[in-house]
Design a protein around this motif. Structure first.
Motif, PDB file in Angstrom:
ATOM      1  N   ARG A   1       0.713  -1.230   0.015  1.00  0.00           N
ATOM      2  CA  ARG A   1       0.082   0.121   0.087  1.00  0.00           C
ATOM      3  C   ARG A   1       0.933   1.217  -0.122  1.00  0.00           C
ATOM      4  NH1 ARG A   1      -3.983  -1.618   5.060  1.00  0.00           N
ATOM      5  NH2 ARG A   1      -1.937  -2.930   5.322  1.00  0.00           N
ATOM      6  N   LEU A   2       2.061   1.233   0.394  1.00  0.00           N
ATOM      7  CA  LEU A   2       2.842   2.236   0.605  1.00  0.00           C
ATOM      8  C   LEU A   2       4.272   2.241  -0.530  1.00  0.00           C
ATOM      9  CD1 LEU A   2       2.827   3.358   4.226  1.00  0.00           C
ATOM     10  CD2 LEU A   2       1.344   4.107   2.506  1.00  0.00           C
ATOM     11  N   ALA A   3       4.088   1.354  -1.614  1.00  0.00           N
ATOM     12  CA  ALA A   3       5.232   1.229  -2.394  1.00  0.00           C
ATOM     13  C   ALA A   3       5.711   2.482  -2.970  1.00  0.00           C
ATOM     14  CB  ALA A   3       4.912   0.259  -3.438  1.00  0.00           C
ATOM     15  N   GLY A   4       7.109   2.625  -2.887  1.00  0.00           N
ATOM     16  CA  GLY A   4       7.728   3.898  -3.348  1.00  0.00           C
ATOM     17  C   GLY A   4       7.652   4.935  -2.515  1.00  0.00           C
ATOM     18  N   LYS A   5       7.124   5.164  -1.473  1.00  0.00           N
ATOM     19  CA  LYS A   5       6.784   6.185  -0.582  1.00  0.00           C
ATOM     20  C   LYS A   5       8.067   6.256   0.420  1.00  0.00           C
ATOM     21  CE  LYS A   5       1.929   6.378  -1.250  1.00  0.00           C
ATOM     22  NZ  LYS A   5       2.022   7.748  -2.238  1.00  0.00           N
ATOM     23  N   VAL A   6       8.272   7.310   1.071  1.00  0.00           N
ATOM     24  CA  VAL A   6       8.973   7.688   2.033  1.00  0.00           C
ATOM     25  C   VAL A   6       8.469   8.297   3.096  1.00  0.00           C
ATOM     26  CG1 VAL A   6      11.231   8.991   2.580  1.00  0.00           C
ATOM     27  CG2 VAL A   6      10.894   7.987   0.364  1.00  0.00           C
ATOM     28  N   ALA A   7       8.980   7.762   4.408  1.00  0.00           N
ATOM     29  CA  ALA A   7       7.931   8.325   5.639  1.00  0.00           C
ATOM     30  C   ALA A   7       9.063   8.584   6.553  1.00  0.00           C
ATOM     31  CB  ALA A   7       7.062   7.408   6.203  1.00  0.00           C
ATOM     32  N   ILE A   8       8.644   9.478   7.584  1.00  0.00           N
ATOM     33  CA  ILE A   8       9.247   9.700   8.607  1.00  0.00           C
ATOM     34  C   ILE A   8       8.292   9.298  10.032  1.00  0.00           C
ATOM     35  CG2 ILE A   8      10.341  11.505  10.669  1.00  0.00           C
ATOM     36  CD1 ILE A   8      11.113  12.804   7.865  1.00  0.00           C
ATOM     37  N   VAL A   9       8.832   8.697  11.045  1.00  0.00           N
ATOM     38  CA  VAL A   9       7.960   8.511  12.164  1.00  0.00           C
ATOM     39  C   VAL A   9       8.876   9.013  13.325  1.00  0.00           C
ATOM     40  CG1 VAL A   9       6.777   6.774  13.743  1.00  0.00           C
ATOM     41  CG2 VAL A   9       7.176   6.510  11.214  1.00  0.00           C
TER      42      VAL A   9
ATOM     43  N   LEU B   1      20.526   6.928   7.419  1.00  0.00           N
ATOM     44  CA  LEU B   1      19.627   7.103   6.238  1.00  0.00           C
ATOM     45  C   LEU B   1      20.273   6.525   4.886  1.00  0.00           C
ATOM     46  CD1 LEU B   1      18.594  10.925   6.304  1.00  0.00           C
ATOM     47  CD2 LEU B   1      17.509   9.040   7.313  1.00  0.00           C
ATOM     48  N   GLY B   2      19.394   5.890   4.077  1.00  0.00           N
ATOM     49  CA  GLY B   2      19.713   5.533   2.667  1.00  0.00           C
ATOM     50  C   GLY B   2      20.338   4.107   2.602  1.00  0.00           C
TER      51      GLY B   2
ATOM     52  N   TYR C   1      14.588  14.297   2.874  1.00  0.00           N
ATOM     53  CA  TYR C   1      14.429  14.748   1.335  1.00  0.00           C
ATOM     54  C   TYR C   1      15.709  14.493   0.600  1.00  0.00           C
ATOM     55  CZ  TYR C   1      11.904  16.767  -2.529  1.00  0.00           C
ATOM     56  OH  TYR C   1      11.320  17.053  -3.746  1.00  0.00           O
ATOM     57  N   GLU C   2      16.797  15.013   0.935  1.00  0.00           N
ATOM     58  CA  GLU C   2      18.050  15.068   0.129  1.00  0.00           C
ATOM     59  C   GLU C   2      18.291  13.560   0.163  1.00  0.00           C
ATOM     60  OE1 GLU C   2      20.702  17.674   2.210  1.00  0.00           O
ATOM     61  OE2 GLU C   2      19.800  19.422   1.592  1.00  0.00           O
ATOM     62  N   THR C   3      18.093  12.652   0.914  1.00  0.00           N
ATOM     63  CA  THR C   3      18.696  11.245   0.721  1.00  0.00           C
ATOM     64  C   THR C   3      17.784  10.564  -0.308  1.00  0.00           C
ATOM     65  OG1 THR C   3      19.542  11.407   3.062  1.00  0.00           O
ATOM     66  CG2 THR C   3      18.958   9.101   2.133  1.00  0.00           C
ATOM     67  N   TYR C   4      16.436  10.653  -0.156  1.00  0.00           N
ATOM     68  CA  TYR C   4      15.513   9.823  -0.745  1.00  0.00           C
ATOM     69  C   TYR C   4      14.867  10.497  -1.917  1.00  0.00           C
ATOM     70  CZ  TYR C   4      16.061   6.949   3.283  1.00  0.00           C
ATOM     71  OH  TYR C   4      16.711   5.980   4.177  1.00  0.00           O
ATOM     72  N   GLY C   5      14.937  11.849  -2.107  1.00  0.00           N
ATOM     73  CA  GLY C   5      14.353  12.652  -3.015  1.00  0.00           C
ATOM     74  C   GLY C   5      12.934  12.987  -3.076  1.00  0.00           C
ATOM     75  N   ARG C   6      12.078  12.587  -2.017  1.00  0.00           N
ATOM     76  CA  ARG C   6      10.916  12.654  -1.697  1.00  0.00           C
ATOM     77  C   ARG C   6      10.448  12.533  -0.448  1.00  0.00           C
ATOM     78  NH1 ARG C   6       8.048  10.215  -5.447  1.00  0.00           N
ATOM     79  NH2 ARG C   6       6.047  10.337  -4.241  1.00  0.00           N
ATOM     80  N   LEU C   7       9.281  13.107   0.053  1.00  0.00           N
ATOM     81  CA  LEU C   7       8.678  12.742   1.504  1.00  0.00           C
ATOM     82  C   LEU C   7       7.390  12.691   1.575  1.00  0.00           C
ATOM     83  CD1 LEU C   7       9.272  12.147   4.420  1.00  0.00           C
ATOM     84  CD2 LEU C   7       9.532  14.670   4.852  1.00  0.00           C
ATOM     85  N   ASP C   8       6.914  11.517   1.766  1.00  0.00           N
ATOM     86  CA  ASP C   8       5.514  11.296   1.612  1.00  0.00           C
ATOM     87  C   ASP C   8       4.467  11.352   2.749  1.00  0.00           C
ATOM     88  OD1 ASP C   8       5.403  10.479  -1.638  1.00  0.00           O
ATOM     89  OD2 ASP C   8       7.028   9.377  -0.726  1.00  0.00           O
TER      90      ASP C   8
END
Length: 245
Positions: free
Chosen positions: A2-10, A48-49, A74-81
């Motif tokens: 359900r979250l394929a390709g997404k990046v999250a912070i917890v 990270l990464g 964001y700089e490491t993964y190129g996105r933040l969802d």
């Protein structure tokens, strides 16, 4: 996935309920940054990464630290969802005996920390098609329990903050919702469940007759983080087994 390709912070993602949410996200194809001041018992998490679950230090009470977390992710993964503002603590005790320092610690971490996390996340999450911001409240935000003044006040503030920010961001590609667990057999909730005197009182108020499991809360977080919740905004989702007071 359900979250394929997404990046999250917890935030608060290296232990307890936060780590359970992070693990659930990773199983659904998400790369997750477990942000906390220390790795704690999850010291094996890479930087990270380096994997689907990574650790990055943050002090949610410090605006500069929170900004650095968002920027580095964001700089490491190129996105933040998805950003889950989960970091929190409790200092229980009657209000007349609660020290100003304990009160300030709870408000600074729970309420101020959530505000700083949400504030810093917005410009990143709304890029690349938009995303989700999820805050963490508690059943005690709306139910009176002796000795919970600081914690309850901080969580009630989080619910109000969530609704206001959701309205402020209306029309932009970001939803802001709040997850409100009841008594969960994880983290702070586990200590309550082990206290026979307290549990004999509170446990009887749960319709399902048991504490929740961490995976049940994580599943609700997955719903709020994914596409299925696209029309849910400014909502406080209670997951408490039918808790009455």
């Amino acid at each position: 996935m359900r979250l394929a390709g997404k990046v999250a912070i917890v935030t608060g993602g290296t232990k307890g309920l936060g780590h359970s949410v992070a693990q659930a996200f990773a199983k659904e194809g998400c790369r997750v940054v477990c942000a906390a001041r220390r790795p704690d018992e999850r010291g094996e998490l890479p930087p990270l990464g380096a994997g689907d679950l990574a650790h990055h230090p943050v002090d949610v009470r410090d605006p500069g630290s929170v900004d650095a977390l968002m920027r580095a992710t964001y700089e490491t993964y190129g996105r933040l969802d998805v950003v889950v503002a989960n970091a929190g603590l409790s200092r229980p005790g009657p209000a007349e005996r609660l020290t100003p320092e304990d009160w300030s610690d709870v408000i600074a971490t729970n309420l101020n920390g959530t505000f700083l996390t949400v504030r810093s996340a917005i410009p990143y999450v709304e890029r690349d098609g938009g995303g989700r911001i999820i805050t963490l409240s508690s059943a005690l935000a709306t139910r009176v329990a002796r000795g919970s003044s600081a914690y309850a006040a901080s969580k009630a503030g989080i619910e109000a903050l969530t609704r206001v920010v959701a309205v402020e961001l209306a029309g932009r590609p970001v939803t802001v919702n709040c997850l409100s667990p009841g008594f969960v057999d994880e983290g702070m909730g586990r200590e309550l469940a082990r206290n026979e005197a307290l549990w004999s009182y509170y446990g009887g108020k749960i319709a399902q007759g048991r504490a929740g499991r961490a995976d049940e809360i994580a599943e609700a977080a997955l719903f709020l983080a994914g596409d299925a919740s696209s029309y849910v905004n400014g909502h406080v989702l209670e997951v408490n087994g039918g808790l009455s007071w």
